[in-house]
Design a protein around this motif. Structure first.
Motif, mmCIF file in Angstrom:
data_model
loop_
_atom_site.group_PDB
_atom_site.id
_atom_site.type_symbol
_atom_site.label_atom_id
_atom_site.label_comp_id
_atom_site.label_asym_id
_atom_site.label_seq_id
_atom_site.Cartn_x
_atom_site.Cartn_y
_atom_site.Cartn_z
ATOM 1 N N MET A 1 -26.855 22.528 -29.574
ATOM 2 C CA MET A 1 -27.449 23.830 -29.324
ATOM 3 C C MET A 1 -27.696 24.036 -27.822
ATOM 4 O O MET A 1 -27.363 25.070 -27.281
ATOM 5 N N GLU A 2 -28.294 22.990 -27.187
ATOM 6 C CA GLU A 2 -28.585 23.120 -25.756
ATOM 7 C C GLU A 2 -27.308 23.167 -24.916
ATOM 8 O O GLU A 2 -27.296 23.778 -23.859
ATOM 9 N N LEU A 3 -26.242 22.499 -25.376
ATOM 10 C CA LEU A 3 -24.972 22.564 -24.640
ATOM 11 C C LEU A 3 -24.428 23.985 -24.620
ATOM 12 O O LEU A 3 -23.895 24.438 -23.604
ATOM 13 N N THR A 4 -24.562 24.692 -25.714
ATOM 14 C CA THR A 4 -24.131 26.083 -25.768
ATOM 15 C C THR A 4 -24.993 26.929 -24.844
ATOM 16 O O THR A 4 -24.481 27.779 -24.110
ATOM 17 N N LEU A 5 -26.304 26.676 -24.873
ATOM 18 C CA LEU A 5 -27.205 27.390 -23.973
ATOM 19 C C LEU A 5 -26.876 27.094 -22.515
ATOM 20 O O LEU A 5 -26.899 27.994 -21.670
ATOM 21 N N LEU A 6 -26.577 25.836 -22.228
ATOM 22 C CA LEU A 6 -26.237 25.441 -20.862
ATOM 23 C C LEU A 6 -24.981 26.155 -20.390
ATOM 24 O O LEU A 6 -24.919 26.649 -19.260
ATOM 25 N N GLU A 7 -23.983 26.231 -21.244
ATOM 26 C CA GLU A 7 -22.740 26.902 -20.881
ATOM 27 C C GLU A 7 -22.996 28.374 -20.539
ATOM 28 O O GLU A 7 -22.520 28.865 -19.515
#
Length: 109
Positions: A1-7
């Motif tokens: 989830m955070e990887l998507t937010l980071l992107e």
């Protein structure tokens, strides 16, 4: 989830920073980190975190390598039955020799 937010956050950050001329003169990650600290911009917390981690990682990696190197010296085949706590205490003293050298022996009793 955070990887998507980071992107998504990175895309927005890059777009926003291209609009600010003060970011054009930055020469690397260290100057970017300085600018982030100066501006106290916390609108992009994941970008700030990734920059901080990128700066800390080489130092932490070198420290861990140093600890394993010292562990080979402290825990040799003759002392392989050493307990974890004793090993940890011995490693701290061995690695932080400069700090322990500055302490007077009379204080430690």
């Amino acid at each position: 989830m955070e990887l998507t937010l980071l992107e998504d956050e990175l895309k927005n950050y890059i777009f926003d920073m291209r609009l600010h001329t003060e970011f054009f003169v930055l020469k690397g990650i260290s100057s970017l980190a300085q600018k982030l600290v100066e501006t106290k911009d916390r609108q992009y917390p994941l970008v700030y975190l990734i920059v901080k981690l990128a700066l800390i990682l080489p130092i932490v990696t070198a420290s861990v390598e140093r600890v394993f190197s010292v562990m080979k010296i402290v825990k040799d085949p003759h002392r392989n039955r050493m307990g974890d706590q004793w090993l940890n205490d011995s490693l701290v003293v061995y690695i932080e020799t400069e700090i322990f050298d500055s302490i007077d022996n009379d204080v430690v009793t």
